[in-house]
Design an enzyme around this catalytic site. Sequence first.
Site, PDB file in Angstrom:
ATOM      1  N   ASP A  73       0.821  -1.206   0.000  1.00 19.24           N
ATOM      2  CA  ASP A  73       0.000   0.000   0.000  1.00 19.24           C
ATOM      3  C   ASP A  73       0.859   1.261   0.000  1.00 19.24           C
ATOM      4  O   ASP A  73       0.513   2.264  -0.633  1.00 19.24           O
ATOM      5  CB  ASP A  73      -0.924   0.001   1.216  1.00 19.24           C
ATOM      6  CG  ASP A  73      -2.098  -0.975   1.060  1.00 19.24           C
ATOM      7  OD1 ASP A  73      -2.223  -1.573  -0.031  1.00 19.24           O
ATOM      8  OD2 ASP A  73      -2.879  -1.119   2.010  1.00 19.24           O
ATOM      9  N   ASP A 148      -4.592   9.892   4.069  1.00 23.14           N
ATOM     10  CA  ASP A 148      -4.844  10.789   5.195  1.00 23.14           C
ATOM     11  C   ASP A 148      -3.812  11.894   5.325  1.00 23.14           C
ATOM     12  O   ASP A 148      -2.718  11.833   4.769  1.00 23.14           O
ATOM     13  CB  ASP A 148      -4.917   9.999   6.516  1.00 23.14           C
ATOM     14  CG  ASP A 148      -3.735   9.054   6.722  1.00 23.14           C
ATOM     15  OD1 ASP A 148      -2.609   9.408   6.330  1.00 23.14           O
ATOM     16  OD2 ASP A 148      -3.938   7.957   7.276  1.00 23.14           O
ATOM     17  N   ARG A 158       5.072  16.585  24.265  1.00 26.64           N
ATOM     18  CA  ARG A 158       3.925  16.333  25.132  1.00 26.64           C
ATOM     19  C   ARG A 158       2.636  16.628  24.365  1.00 26.64           C
ATOM     20  O   ARG A 158       2.672  16.898  23.178  1.00 26.64           O
ATOM     21  CB  ARG A 158       4.055  17.176  26.395  1.00 26.64           C
ATOM     22  CG  ARG A 158       5.105  16.642  27.360  1.00 26.64           C
ATOM     23  CD  ARG A 158       5.253  17.516  28.589  1.00 26.64           C
ATOM     24  NE  ARG A 158       6.048  18.714  28.306  1.00 26.64           N
ATOM     25  CZ  ARG A 158       6.227  19.699  29.165  1.00 26.64           C
ATOM     26  NH1 ARG A 158       5.646  19.654  30.343  1.00 26.64           N
ATOM     27  NH2 ARG A 158       6.959  20.731  28.842  1.00 26.64           N
ATOM     28  N   THR A 188      -9.611   2.977   6.666  1.00 26.80           N
ATOM     29  CA  THR A 188      -9.206   1.653   7.163  1.00 26.80           C
ATOM     30  C   THR A 188      -7.734   1.629   7.565  1.00 26.80           C
ATOM     31  O   THR A 188      -7.195   0.564   7.854  1.00 26.80           O
ATOM     32  CB  THR A 188      -9.455   0.570   6.092  1.00 26.80           C
ATOM     33  OG1 THR A 188      -8.846   0.972   4.854  1.00 26.80           O
ATOM     34  CG2 THR A 188     -10.933   0.351   5.862  1.00 26.80           C
ATOM     35  N   TYR A 190      -4.744   4.457   9.569  1.00 29.66           N
ATOM     36  CA  TYR A 190      -4.460   4.996  10.899  1.00 29.66           C
ATOM     37  C   TYR A 190      -5.739   5.399  11.631  1.00 29.66           C
ATOM     38  O   TYR A 190      -5.900   5.178  12.829  1.00 29.66           O
ATOM     39  CB  TYR A 190      -3.504   6.183  10.741  1.00 29.66           C
ATOM     40  CG  TYR A 190      -2.879   6.710  12.012  1.00 29.66           C
ATOM     41  CD1 TYR A 190      -3.044   6.085  13.247  1.00 29.66           C
ATOM     42  CD2 TYR A 190      -2.092   7.864  11.964  1.00 29.66           C
ATOM     43  CE1 TYR A 190      -2.448   6.576  14.394  1.00 29.66           C
ATOM     44  CE2 TYR A 190      -1.487   8.370  13.107  1.00 29.66           C
ATOM     45  CZ  TYR A 190      -1.678   7.727  14.322  1.00 29.66           C
ATOM     46  OH  TYR A 190      -1.083   8.223  15.450  1.00 29.66           O
ATOM     47  N   LEU A 192      -8.690   4.142  11.534  1.00 29.43           N
ATOM     48  CA  LEU A 192      -9.367   2.975  12.108  1.00 29.43           C
ATOM     49  C   LEU A 192      -8.684   2.545  13.404  1.00 29.43           C
ATOM     50  O   LEU A 192      -9.341   2.223  14.393  1.00 29.43           O
ATOM     51  CB  LEU A 192      -9.375   1.823  11.096  1.00 29.43           C
ATOM     52  CG  LEU A 192     -10.086   0.546  11.525  1.00 29.43           C
ATOM     53  CD1 LEU A 192     -11.572   0.792  11.754  1.00 29.43           C
ATOM     54  CD2 LEU A 192      -9.886  -0.555  10.492  1.00 29.43           C
ATOM     55  N   SER A 193      -7.347   2.571  13.419  1.00 32.04           N
ATOM     56  CA  SER A 193      -6.596   2.203  14.619  1.00 32.04           C
ATOM     57  C   SER A 193      -6.876   3.155  15.772  1.00 32.04           C
ATOM     58  O   SER A 193      -6.797   2.776  16.940  1.00 32.04           O
ATOM     59  CB  SER A 193      -5.092   2.199  14.322  1.00 32.04           C
ATOM     60  OG  SER A 193      -4.773   1.275  13.306  1.00 32.04           O
TER      61      SER A 193
END
Length: 292
Positions: A73, A148, A158, A188, A190, A192-193
Amino acid sequence: MKPTPLQTVGIAANMSKPECRARVMQLEKQLRDHGATVLLDQEAAAVAGRAGEARLLAEIGKRAQLVIVLGGDGTILRTVRELDGAETPVFGVNVGNLGFLTSVRCEDMHEAVEMLFRGEYSVSERHTLEASLIRAGQRIESHRALNDAVLSRSAFSRIVRLRLELDGELLTEYVCDGMIFATATGSTAYSLSAGGPILLPETRAFVMTPICPHALSNRPIIAGRNSVARCVVANAAGELLLTVDGQVQLRLQVGDTVEVKRSGKVVRLLTPKGLSYFDVLRQKLKWSGSNV
């Protein structure tokens, strides 16, 4: 209706994959056996040992009717970026595990290519995003994303404070690790994670997914097809980056704005007939139905 004969085909490859050399040679021979002119990108020419024949993908995109990508991909994302806006159809052959963007495994490549020459394929038009960095009121850079655009902190930074506006109205201010703006294709990945929803490929909307927000009520939001999102860096204790499709990375400053909207460009992905998006989804996400 008889399909248009494939007369000029480009090959793009990932030279870091050891198996690619044999596959490039195999594919090139198969294409030439069909009478097609073959154009090799720089990496495909390198793995084939013919660096002198390499062509830029931007040139290949103008001349070829199709680009076949050997890799994963990430290789498709690189190829799409280097095609520089050309909407030449892309067909992905995965050298490794099956991906969401690659259509077939390399062991099935020969038959899949034969299907292409017989016109037995489907075209999936994938919408893209345009992400722009705005600093002090000036548009510094703009890049298209098939997957994305991600605002994220570096390993030693931080939390950050991001103010999100949608269509000119303040949505909220997030205290988080970052923000993902994902297309339907990238939903589907990053996103999605990070807990985002799956959007079907034909969806023209995009999803905004906060990364590790401190408020549990901060949830992913789906923007409309004509929406314009503006994410302002309100505060950042350390380095903050804008990454587009994992290919382009820009350093952000406090006060910078990242504007995201749907691009007018589409990416055309080819798949052999009989291969369903849901087949890939079930396989990749290991969906097998109820165990009860």
